[in-house]
Design a protein around this motif. Sequence first.
Motif, PDB file in Angstrom:
ATOM      1  N   LYS A 166     -23.109  -5.361  23.028  1.00 55.29           N
ATOM      2  CA  LYS A 166     -24.299  -4.791  23.389  1.00 55.29           C
ATOM      3  C   LYS A 166     -24.927  -5.618  24.263  1.00 55.29           C
ATOM      4  CE  LYS A 166     -24.621  -3.151  18.472  1.00 55.29           C
ATOM      5  NZ  LYS A 166     -25.276  -3.268  17.473  1.00 55.29           N
ATOM      6  N   LEU A 210     -22.594  -1.923  36.157  1.00 59.44           N
ATOM      7  CA  LEU A 210     -22.043  -2.010  34.602  1.00 59.44           C
ATOM      8  C   LEU A 210     -23.652  -1.602  33.779  1.00 59.44           C
ATOM      9  CD1 LEU A 210     -20.195  -2.769  32.680  1.00 59.44           C
ATOM     10  CD2 LEU A 210     -21.180  -5.238  32.751  1.00 59.44           C
ATOM     11  N   THR A 234     -23.578   1.941  32.262  1.00 57.67           N
ATOM     12  CA  THR A 234     -23.244   1.951  30.705  1.00 57.67           C
ATOM     13  C   THR A 234     -24.449   1.417  30.086  1.00 57.67           C
ATOM     14  OG1 THR A 234     -22.406  -0.252  30.778  1.00 57.67           O
ATOM     15  CG2 THR A 234     -20.754   1.321  31.411  1.00 57.67           C
ATOM     16  N   MET A 265     -25.550  -1.418  29.840  1.00 61.10           N
ATOM     17  CA  MET A 265     -25.385  -3.038  29.068  1.00 61.10           C
ATOM     18  C   MET A 265     -26.446  -3.667  29.430  1.00 61.10           C
ATOM     19  SD  MET A 265     -23.193  -4.965  27.827  1.00 61.10           S
ATOM     20  CE  MET A 265     -21.428  -4.170  28.271  1.00 61.10           C
TER      21      MET A 265
END
Lengths: 249, 350, 289
Positions: free
Chosen positions: A165, A191, A195, A197
């Motif tokens: 996470k 990223l 997503t 992140m």
Amino acid sequence: MTGDLAAATAPMLRVDGVGKSFRGLKAVQAVSFEVPRRGIVALIGPNGAGKTTTFNLIAGAMRPDTGRVFLEGRDITGLRPDRICHAGIGRTFQLVKPFGELSVEDNVIVGALRGTHDVGAARRQSAKILALLGLDDKAGLPAHSLTLPDRKRLEVARALATQPKLLLLDEVMAGLRPMEVDRMVATLRSLNEETGMTILLIEHVMRAVMALSHWVVVLNYGEKICEGTPGEVTSDPRVLECYLGDEAL
Amino acid sequence: MSGVSENRVLAGSPSTGEAARGGLIADVPRRALILLGLFAALLLVAPATVGDYLLSVMILVLYYAYLGLAWNVMMGFAGQFSLGHALYIGLGGYTAGALFVHYGLPPWFGMVVGAAVAAVMGGVIGALGFRFGVKGVYFALLTIAFAEFTRILFDHWGWVGASSGLYLPVEYRDTDDLWLLRGSATMFYYVILAMTAGAFILCHWLLQRRVGYYWQAIREDQEAAQTLGIDVFRYKMIAVMLSAAMTAIGGVFYAFYYNNLYPETIFSMHRSIELMLGVIIGGIGTLFGPILGAIVLTTLGEMLTGLTEDLGLDGIKQMSYGVALLVIIVYRPGGLWPWLRRRLGLEKPR
Amino acid sequence: MPIDFLLNILVAGLLTGLVYGLMALGLSAIFGVMKVVNFAHGDMMVVAMYATYTLYTAAGLEPVAALPLVAAGLFVFGFALQRGLVNRFINATEHMQFLLLLGVAMVITNGTLMVFGPDARNVQLDYAFDSYNVGPLIVDKVRVIAAGVAGGTALLLAAFFRFTVTGKAIRACADNFTGAQVVGLHVNHLYAVTFGIGAACVGVAGTLLLLITDVHPHLSTDYTLLGFIIVILGGLGSLGGALLGGVLVGLSEALSGALIAPSLKSMFSFGLLILVLLLRPQGLLGKQA
């Protein structure tokens, strides 16, 4: 139910007054900061400021003498590194630690096996990550044969494969050529954007810090001296002073 | 079982069932399979064609190949250096031997008990060593110390014959009794062949599994392995206990094949060294290295012993082992198998 | 238990322990300086014992007189071994070095076995059974000689490391390899000298031990293990620790041999080794890592 609620509203990472001494020398002292969900936070400071020690305290490589560390509101202080990984933190090492005799692909598979028992599934997942980091054409090579920039990429790939996470990146740009820095910045940004992140990074390459981070925390002599947006921090006199002092040495 | 627990970021779509599940012969080039098949066929028909002496040499080769495979699990796969594996040979041999001598229990039962005893012992040594942070050569010394300690203990333990040894009754019979492991050399040959094949397949299978990947990660870099979520202690313990149990089963074979057990020989450090030499010469961490190493070393030793029989040169066999070890360490530290594999064109296609 | 008997045992153990300590000193010095675990240590010891035996039987040289020759011979052997073989592995992994020296050990042991055969050999000295009476104590003359020479050699070695230029340079290498290179020390040469000195210690110890006991080729493993027990007890790399460890092992062997059973004596040593490895891996006098 309240627990879930707290977890949903808590920041991704909260570092609350952590401290660590080595033989009486205070490496890190009462450092507190937060990393919001989907945020990119940079930890900067001159050499010996305690950045890597702070990472070690978060990632469980060392146990803090004082203070607590919370991941999504859950207290993870002093857990073993493997437990911290399962809790959702992936990290890279400043001095890269590839599994030298294993192939690049197998290195990433080891990371991917964090979430699955099935080697086939782990292999499929690692193929995607290798492509993302631009290592797919080197998948079959033994890791010890990689160049330093590729080893840095492999560190990131392996950490990503554990499906964290929160990603802790310790100087992944150091030693990269400017073009490679840009490429790594682009990879990490996409990223983060695609997503969601969350990333906490230690970085000396200021260009990367400015381009990437939403928020910057500055350490000096083991203490936090200020934090703010990249623009605020770079114009802060205290920051200039500590870096100039470093240069003067 | 797909095993993909949470489908978080970047998780592969769990396309279970189809494709790349590994399997026993995944990634193995056809050539290698053919060669392996030929090799296996040769081993299977060998007793019908070779004489007594050659058969006894082949039994010895397979015995060392088996022990090498067992030691390799701990050192080659998981990177934990043991110089005390004679301990597990002894525990396996003595457990099965004593149960047979005192209670007439069949070796297959003794095998289970012996393997369990060795696994517990390995677990104790591993747990102590790993928990107290005894590493590398110090860990090797710890394993020696336990083996030597046990050797002296057995030297004074009357129930197992103390220093005068434990003898299994030998009876000459025409038929092979597989249940009690009494019979001809040919029977023992097939027993040790099956054991070696079983160990080989087990190792191959383990390397394809998560545990195999985790062991190798720990071998390469323990800190990095732990950061990737690996419970390092647990996986090292699995390696030590499995390796100990496998070695003990080799000890059971030793007991029933040779019919006598002396603490002085079975627990000695020379045993521990002998059983790892083949692995180092063949190729540490590889699957076929232990087998190749056993073939090379045993052949070398037997040939030299045969050639110099009349000269009465004690120690020539061990001497040649020492020279072979030095040559390999200096010139081909990865062992013979990686080199031979390349020569035979058996590399994995990349 | 009569107190005189106990005292006699303790003194004999102490004296033998000093010789053990000298042997372990060589092992400890080699490790302390170049971080190489010399697995061929006991084998070098056995070579020294056979050299002494040969000089005695073939040339009629008394062990004490042969001592400088054996020590010099072992020095050359150790120097050459380091230069020719070990130095190539100085940066290799720990277990590779270990295996290399294991190979050396196997060649040496079986070489002596091929040359001298498996039987035990000893030197028959006319003063072998002489002893001194000190109050209630009866002390063997050979033990006194052995312990005296061993102690003297250890003192010489300590003086060498403390006062000579070479000795100081070697200590500098041990403390800081890179620093030693930076200031222009010829590290490879110093390493070889250290290995030579370590071997020479073993040479002296081997010669002295032949005064007290027999030699046969398979003693090598026992001495290697004994060396490890002693240095780990005292702390790998600590010279004082090696002597202390030697004396402790000598005492414990003598006591357990006399009080319980001779064949059980090394079980205590191994038990001790296990405990020290687990509880105090830096040894009794070693520095905290």
